[in-house]
Write a protein that holds these residues in place. Sequence first.
Motif, PDB file in Angstrom:
ATOM      1  N   PHE A 191       0.797  -1.320  -0.048  1.00  0.00           N
ATOM      2  CA  PHE A 191       0.006   0.012   0.054  1.00  0.00           C
ATOM      3  C   PHE A 191       0.788   1.410   0.037  1.00  0.00           C
ATOM      4  CE2 PHE A 191      -3.454  -2.534   2.462  1.00  0.00           C
ATOM      5  CZ  PHE A 191      -3.729  -3.124   1.178  1.00  0.00           C
TER       6      PHE A 191
ATOM      7  N   ARG B 101      -0.027  15.934 -11.983  1.00  0.00           N
ATOM      8  CA  ARG B 101      -1.422  15.874 -11.934  1.00  0.00           C
ATOM      9  C   ARG B 101      -2.120  16.842 -12.990  1.00  0.00           C
ATOM     10  NH1 ARG B 101      -0.790  13.521  -6.781  1.00  0.00           N
ATOM     11  NH2 ARG B 101      -0.774  15.427  -5.535  1.00  0.00           N
TER      12      ARG B 101
ATOM     13  N   SER C  34      -5.447   3.907  -7.659  1.00  0.00           N
ATOM     14  CA  SER C  34      -5.908   5.278  -7.697  1.00  0.00           C
ATOM     15  C   SER C  34      -5.885   5.999  -6.139  1.00  0.00           C
ATOM     16  CB  SER C  34      -7.516   5.317  -7.860  1.00  0.00           C
ATOM     17  OG  SER C  34      -8.142   4.225  -7.320  1.00  0.00           O
TER      18      SER C  34
ATOM     19  N   TYR D 207      -5.508  11.713  -8.813  1.00  0.00           N
ATOM     20  CA  TYR D 207      -5.603  11.920 -10.356  1.00  0.00           C
ATOM     21  C   TYR D 207      -7.121  11.838 -10.647  1.00  0.00           C
ATOM     22  CZ  TYR D 207      -0.690  11.037 -11.197  1.00  0.00           C
ATOM     23  OH  TYR D 207       0.459  11.319 -11.175  1.00  0.00           O
TER      24      TYR D 207
ATOM     25  N   ILE E 182      -9.133   2.404  -9.441  1.00  0.00           N
ATOM     26  CA  ILE E 182      -9.030   1.147  -8.873  1.00  0.00           C
ATOM     27  C   ILE E 182      -7.982   1.037  -7.665  1.00  0.00           C
ATOM     28  CG2 ILE E 182      -8.831  -1.200  -9.132  1.00  0.00           C
ATOM     29  CD1 ILE E 182      -9.586  -1.261 -12.129  1.00  0.00           C
TER      30      ILE E 182
ATOM     31  N   ASN F 217      -5.928  -0.801  -1.410  1.00  0.00           N
ATOM     32  CA  ASN F 217      -5.900  -0.366   0.302  1.00  0.00           C
ATOM     33  C   ASN F 217      -7.221   0.115   0.547  1.00  0.00           C
ATOM     34  OD1 ASN F 217      -5.925   0.584   2.637  1.00  0.00           O
ATOM     35  ND2 ASN F 217      -3.771   2.026   2.253  1.00  0.00           N
TER      36      ASN F 217
ATOM     37  N   VAL G 106      -5.823  -4.464  -9.162  1.00  0.00           N
ATOM     38  CA  VAL G 106      -5.987  -4.457 -10.438  1.00  0.00           C
ATOM     39  C   VAL G 106      -5.999  -5.594 -11.264  1.00  0.00           C
ATOM     40  CG1 VAL G 106      -5.357  -1.776 -10.418  1.00  0.00           C
ATOM     41  CG2 VAL G 106      -3.733  -3.572 -10.864  1.00  0.00           C
TER      42      VAL G 106
ATOM     43  N   PRO H 203       4.728   3.852  -9.300  1.00  0.00           N
ATOM     44  CA  PRO H 203       6.291   3.894  -9.815  1.00  0.00           C
ATOM     45  C   PRO H 203       7.154   2.790  -9.566  1.00  0.00           C
ATOM     46  CG  PRO H 203       5.802   5.981  -8.247  1.00  0.00           C
ATOM     47  CD  PRO H 203       4.532   4.959  -8.412  1.00  0.00           C
TER      48      PRO H 203
HETATM   49  C1  LIG Z   1       2.417   5.241  -5.196  1.00  0.00           C
HETATM   50  S1  LIG Z   1       0.712   4.911  -4.611  1.00  0.00           S
HETATM   51  C2  LIG Z   1      -0.185   6.069  -5.590  1.00  0.00           C
HETATM   52  C3  LIG Z   1      -1.486   6.370  -5.036  1.00  0.00           C
HETATM   53  C4  LIG Z   1      -2.595   7.426  -5.843  1.00  0.00           C
HETATM   54  N1  LIG Z   1      -2.514   7.539  -7.239  1.00  0.00           N
HETATM   55  C5  LIG Z   1      -1.730   8.822  -5.580  1.00  0.00           C
HETATM   56  O1  LIG Z   1      -0.889   9.220  -6.723  1.00  0.00           O
HETATM   57  O2  LIG Z   1      -1.629   9.533  -4.370  1.00  0.00           O
HETATM   58  C6  LIG Z   1       0.310   3.295  -5.296  1.00  0.00           C
HETATM   59  C7  LIG Z   1      -1.121   2.964  -4.936  1.00  0.00           C
HETATM   60  O3  LIG Z   1      -1.260   1.581  -5.586  1.00  0.00           O
HETATM   61  C8  LIG Z   1      -1.998   0.792  -4.628  1.00  0.00           C
HETATM   62  N2  LIG Z   1      -2.016  -0.642  -4.867  1.00  0.00           N
HETATM   63  C9  LIG Z   1      -0.864  -1.293  -4.846  1.00  0.00           C
HETATM   64  N3  LIG Z   1      -0.853  -2.599  -5.606  1.00  0.00           N
HETATM   65  C10 LIG Z   1      -1.932  -2.592  -5.982  1.00  0.00           C
HETATM   66  C11 LIG Z   1      -2.882  -3.468  -6.915  1.00  0.00           C
HETATM   67  N4  LIG Z   1      -2.081  -4.522  -7.196  1.00  0.00           N
HETATM   68  N5  LIG Z   1      -4.169  -3.262  -7.097  1.00  0.00           N
HETATM   69  C12 LIG Z   1      -4.898  -1.803  -6.873  1.00  0.00           C
HETATM   70  N6  LIG Z   1      -4.000  -1.149  -6.094  1.00  0.00           N
HETATM   71  C13 LIG Z   1      -2.859  -1.341  -5.614  1.00  0.00           C
HETATM   72  C14 LIG Z   1      -1.339   1.002  -3.337  1.00  0.00           C
HETATM   73  O4  LIG Z   1      -2.268   0.611  -2.132  1.00  0.00           O
HETATM   74  C15 LIG Z   1      -1.408   2.642  -3.359  1.00  0.00           C
HETATM   75  O5  LIG Z   1      -2.351   3.493  -2.843  1.00  0.00           O
END
Ligand SMILES: C[S@@+](CC[C@H](N)C(=O)[O-])C[C@H]1O[C@@H](n2cnc3c(N)ncnc32)[C@H](O)[C@@H]1O
Length: 331
Positions: A128, A170, A188, A193, A209, A212, A238, A257
Amino acid sequence: MLSLKVPLKNAESVKKQLMKKELLDYGFKPKKEGAYLYFPIKNSVKIKSAELVEETFEKKEKQSYIANLPREIKEKLPSSFDIIGDIIIIDITKDIEKYEKEIAASLLETHKSVKTILKKSGIHEGEFRTQKLIYLAGEEKKETIYKENDIQLKLDVEKVYFSPRLSSERKRIYQKVRKGENILVMFSGCGPYVFTISKNTEAKHILGIEKNPVAHEYALGNIVLNKAKNVELVNADVREYLPKLKERYDRVIMPLPKEAELFLMDAFKVVKKGTVVHLYGFEHEDEFYKAEEKLASEAKKAGIKYRLLEFIKCGNYSPGKFRVCLDFKIL
Ligand SMILES: C[S@@+](CC[C@H](N)C(=O)[O-])C[C@H]1O[C@@H](n2cnc3c(N)ncnc32)[C@H](O)[C@@H]1O
């Protein structure tokens, strides 16, 4: 850097508006030239009586947010920290830990809109990408409401990943969105975004999607907070959810990333000719070419042809290493 040129007589009211929008860059000193005051700002903005211009500014000395500390300590203070809503998150290294209460008190004193000071304890980790934070001063809380690009995001800064440093990135993305687009935001989070696009464009539908459950709950609340009408959010992995989707999207955003390329095969299941994909990654400046190598290799496996549109550096990660974004179009 970006600056607002303001007639002196309007300076006070413009400053208040910039502070309210959290656009003033406190790391630099505003400067006066003739009948104008120039404010250093983080993002472009339209304000009546103010003109957007490029200017250079003198950096503020670190001491500006700290009172009465020995000089050798001031020199070790971090030059920046994150302000998320009314919470400051600062990195206190071991060698200045002894002074953390004074530093926190000073930050509260010099940032009138801030109520809480937290310090980082470790890095973003786990699936997460959350970060443990320790309370230092002010109101004891970790929940706040953050504003950017005309949206509001409620979140718990410890239980949800969020970076205020990506607000211009963004903006770069939402400025590309055309009327009527169907957009998928993978990973997300609490919705940065999703909501900046919903608020600032005429996209038809935006699906976010997020795995967490806490981030997802906040994102659902943020639908109400932003009165968003064209947003759908799903709490899922996802990898499991994308194969169920019938829709083929006009734009796919992949803001994970760390190893986002491992999810490219999943993303390719929901693209069509013309889809634009924004793929984030971390790359060292000596190895920027690797970002495209990873994409090329996954695309080849999937039999996908694409055209590279843009390669953007959108933030520092560690010395020499950057957050980058590859924009590409499916052919
Ligand atoms: C670097 S954060 C980016 C969150 C958001 N997009 C932002 O810019 O603030 C990556 C997000 O991907 C979620 N995540 C990680 N693996 C995932 C998966 N397999 N499916 C969906 N979400 C996932 C994490 O919980 C985290 O909230």
